[in-house]
Structure formats: C-alpha cells, structure tokens
Design a protein around this motif. Sequence first.
Motif, short mmCIF file in Angstrom:
data_model
loop_
_atom_site.label_atom_id
_atom_site.label_comp_id
_atom_site.label_asym_id
_atom_site.label_seq_id
_atom_site.Cartn_x
_atom_site.Cartn_y
_atom_site.Cartn_z
N PRO A 151 -3.81 -43.26 -17.44
CA PRO A 151 -5.14 -42.84 -17.93
C PRO A 151 -6.05 -44.03 -18.18
CG PRO A 151 -3.48 -42.59 -19.65
CD PRO A 151 -2.75 -42.92 -18.39
N LYS A 152 -7.34 -43.83 -17.92
CA LYS A 152 -8.33 -44.87 -18.12
C LYS A 152 -9.43 -44.34 -19.02
CE LYS A 152 -11.38 -48.02 -15.56
NZ LYS A 152 -11.87 -48.42 -14.23
N GLY A 153 -9.91 -45.17 -19.93
CA GLY A 153 -10.99 -44.74 -20.82
C GLY A 153 -10.72 -45.17 -22.24
N LYS A 154 -11.32 -44.46 -23.18
CA LYS A 154 -11.20 -44.79 -24.59
C LYS A 154 -10.27 -43.81 -25.29
CE LYS A 154 -15.91 -46.65 -24.87
NZ LYS A 154 -17.23 -46.48 -25.53
N ARG A 159 -17.14 -40.34 -21.85
CA ARG A 159 -15.86 -40.91 -21.45
C ARG A 159 -15.34 -40.30 -20.16
NH1 ARG A 159 -12.61 -41.83 -27.17
NH2 ARG A 159 -14.33 -42.82 -28.25
N LYS A 160 -15.98 -39.23 -19.70
CA LYS A 160 -15.52 -38.54 -18.49
C LYS A 160 -16.66 -38.32 -17.50
CE LYS A 160 -11.41 -38.11 -20.29
NZ LYS A 160 -10.29 -38.91 -19.79
N ASN A 168 -16.15 -30.73 -17.33
CA ASN A 168 -14.91 -30.12 -16.82
C ASN A 168 -13.67 -30.63 -17.54
OD1 ASN A 168 -13.53 -28.41 -14.87
ND2 ASN A 168 -12.78 -30.31 -13.97
N SER A 169 -13.64 -31.91 -17.89
CA SER A 169 -12.42 -32.50 -18.44
C SER A 169 -11.99 -31.83 -19.74
CB SER A 169 -12.61 -34.00 -18.67
OG SER A 169 -13.70 -34.24 -19.54
N HIS A 170 -12.93 -31.33 -20.54
CA HIS A 170 -12.55 -30.69 -21.79
C HIS A 170 -11.82 -29.37 -21.57
CE1 HIS A 170 -16.33 -28.96 -20.59
NE2 HIS A 170 -16.43 -28.16 -21.62
N PRO A 204 -21.46 -34.81 -26.20
CA PRO A 204 -21.98 -35.99 -25.49
C PRO A 204 -21.18 -37.26 -25.72
CG PRO A 204 -23.76 -34.76 -26.48
CD PRO A 204 -22.50 -34.16 -27.01
N SER A 205 -20.76 -37.52 -26.98
CA SER A 205 -20.04 -38.76 -27.27
C SER A 205 -19.38 -38.65 -28.64
CB SER A 205 -20.99 -39.97 -27.26
OG SER A 205 -21.89 -39.89 -28.36
N LEU A 206 -18.39 -39.51 -28.87
CA LEU A 206 -17.76 -39.56 -30.19
C LEU A 206 -18.78 -40.00 -31.23
CD1 LEU A 206 -15.31 -39.50 -32.10
CD2 LEU A 206 -14.81 -41.84 -31.38
#
Length: 483
Positions: free
Chosen positions: A70-73, A189-190, A195-197, A226-228
């Motif tokens: 996995p890549k991201g935060k 992050r996606k 879709n990822s959620h 939208p964002s954390l």
Amino acid sequence: MLNKKNIFKIFLGTCILFKSLTGAEIGEVESITGNAQVKVNGSMINSFIFTFDKKPIIADKEIKVEYNGPKGKKTYFDPKLGKNITIELTGEEVYQADIIEINIKGNSLEILTTDVPTMNNYIITIGDRKFEKNENIRVISPESDKFTYHTYKDDKVEFNYRLYTPQNKGKEKLPIILALHGSGECADRKNYDNNSHLIANRMILSWSDEKFQKNNPAYIIAPQFPSLEASYDTLNYQKAFINIIEEIVKNGNGDKNRVYASTLSMGSRIFYNLIGNFPEYFSAAHINCGNPADAKIENVKNMPLHIIHAENDTTVQTQFSIDTFTKLYSLGNKNIRLTLYPEKEMKDRNVADMHCPWEISNEEKENLEWIFSFDKSQIIEKPKKLSGNIFDTFIFDKIIYVPLFEVTKKIGYTHTIDEINNVIIFKNKENKFVKVNLIKDDVPILIKDGIIYVQFDIFSKKFDCRVELINMKESLKLKLTKK
C-alpha cells in the motif's frame, strides 16, 4: 483519414502491443478487464481478461502478475503524545501473485490469480512486455458498482458521495443509512476517486449485501471525506450530510424515523461530533473504534448506540470506546452496548490489524438488525435480542477502567507489554467493592489501597469469549458470549 477513434487505436496499439520471446506478434490489445470482489480486508482482483484483435498465441511466454504494498498516508493515535501521528507508506514492497490458471477462448486471454489488491499498483507481464495499472484497465466490482456517483456542493463545502438505492423498493418508506469511512480512504489520499471508501473493506457493503437487503431494504449514503485535515472542522459537512438525507426523504421514499449510521475510525469521530450537535436526528448507530474527541457526547442521552472496539487497538485506543460507554451509561442511556473483541478471536478470524473490528462486527448480521429494531415513531420496550451462548451474567452498578500498569507500575501477571490492556474496578451503590466469582473459577485480582482491580481481558482470555457491556433493566450486565 484519421479521426479520434483511429488515433486512439494507434496509440493503444503502440503502448500495449505484446510480442512473444521469439518476436512474433500476438496481436493488439483491445481491452483489459480486472474482475474484483470486495472482501473483508478490501477489494481483490482474481482475474484479468485481455481481449486481442486476434487469437493470442502465448507459447513460450512467461506470464506473471506482481503488485506493490500500500502507498499513501496512515494515521494513528499516539497515547504518549496525546495526538494523531501520520506516516507515509511508500508502496515499494513487491509481491508476486500465484497464477492459478490461464485460459484462451477466442480472442480472449484470461489469467486467474490469487488476490491482487485493487487499490495497490500492479504489473502484468506477458513475454517481454509489462503492463502497469493505469486508466486502461477497467475493474469490474459487482457490489460497489451498484452505488451511483454523486457530488454535493453548497456555498460552504463540496465533496463526492455514492448512493445505494434499494432494488426492491416499493411505496413503503425505507430506512436511510449514513456510512462514514476511515482516514485512509479520504479523497486526497486516493486521488478523489469516489470509490476507495467503498472497496477498502466491507463496512459499507455489508449493508448493501443482497441477502441483507432482501429482508432489510435501505438507502445507503457513502460520502468520501475530502481530507483528514478537513475532518476536524465538520459542522458544515454534518449539515451537508443531513441535507442529502432530507433530499431522499423528500424526493424518494426515505423514512425520517429510521435514519441510521454505520461508521469506523475517523468516520466514528465525525459521527460522535454530529450526534453531539444533532442528538435527536438519528434513530440508532453502529460505531466502530471511534474517538469522540471534543464531541458534545453528553447530549446523546437516549440514542441507541452499539459501540465496537478490539481489546488491543493501538491506532485508536480502546479506552475511548470504554469511556464513551461509561459516560453515556452514567447519563442514563437505556439502549447502549459496548462489544470488545479479544485479540485471540481477531486472529482466529484472520483479522490481521487490531484496528479493524468491523471485519467481524459488520459481517454479523444480527448486529445490523439490532440497529434496525429502533424506530423513532414507535416506543420499543425490548430491542431485538442477540443470539449466542451466555456463560453467565454479572451485574455491577458502576464500572471504571484504568490501565493496569498505572496501578502496579509494572506489567501485570503473565502478559507482555504488547498485551497489556485495562482493568476493571467494581463498585456498588453503597460504594463498596463487589467480590468477583466467575463461575467458581479463580480470577487474578490486585488489591491496592482498599481497591479491587480485575484485569480487563481476563474474561475473554479465560473463557475464550467476547466481552459485551449492555444496559438492561437499569442495571449494567457483563455478558460473556461464546464465539
């Protein structure tokens, strides 16, 4: 004459023309499809279908499928620092999927593989050519594809969301479920994919499951936050969520008396804040591993809540759910539950991350049906009963939880520092301590300064069962439920 279609075909043929090891062409790739299934640990592709302009010849060609980590935060709560910590996942690790079977039918080549994570990067190698995941691969996901794509926008906020509309809806008004995802699926992050959620896990899809919907048809609203960072300023988003619900009530056949929520992690924190501001709006909620933070939780005195956590969650501390349950119980909430999954059960059921209790809780349909048993238009004397073998019931008037090491200043009993959890202090109305006798078994206790401490996870480890706290008949009962 070159038109846009011909130019695209020339480009596609140039980019993904495969050759054998001997140099013979196997044809132009007209399309590539990945067939995915959303499992409890996320969306996985198990077959790739290449369609060529002629029958492919793959003799002497090496075929392999590789994927990255996995890549991201990733964000987790650090109890020592008292705040969230975000780390970067590079996705540099490379794994190889096993090829189960290769089939050729007409102009199509089908590659069946072990799980390939849909959201990770992956590379398909045929002969001396590699094809890396990009927009040319169409991924089909039958369950998530049932959700339509939407965008909400007002003068304060803008975000994407998906909407599930019941297939068998009639004239009867139907429940509405607001499903809020975790920080890992935030839009920034996606790539704002909307879709990822849906496919990162089955928390949302458990409600749209065909078998569940057959007996419990309901709308499902699934916003992608939208964002954390934006999640800490949520009032305008909360109003937006309610606006979407009101639209379904007004123009669809949504039932305003049966508005529910299902949440996890960051989404649970947002929802705690939402019900603190709008305590009478929702009928009931199913909340996984949330931290109320500064939510006005004291306003939620009557709303039925099922609070869920794993016993040793190190991403969002288990203590947050315990404290929330204790506070709402002390305020007189008559329909509140707390279920804590022991580490052993999580591992036995192949849940690798202790932060993911929804992989169990949302797949147990009785939990979802319990939420549906509440209707604000009716007075419910007895909500839907839970199934399971009850070992015994222990009634206590007050429960306070503290980490064992705060009492002993050392690791308790035979547990390692990674296993250390919590202890329970039992007091009755007369402020006297309750003696503990669990089915005539000796339970290790610690007596210090006149206080009896019982190690919290001794229940689950001794009897191989979950711990559930539920308010019944104005008394608090500790239920030991066998798996």
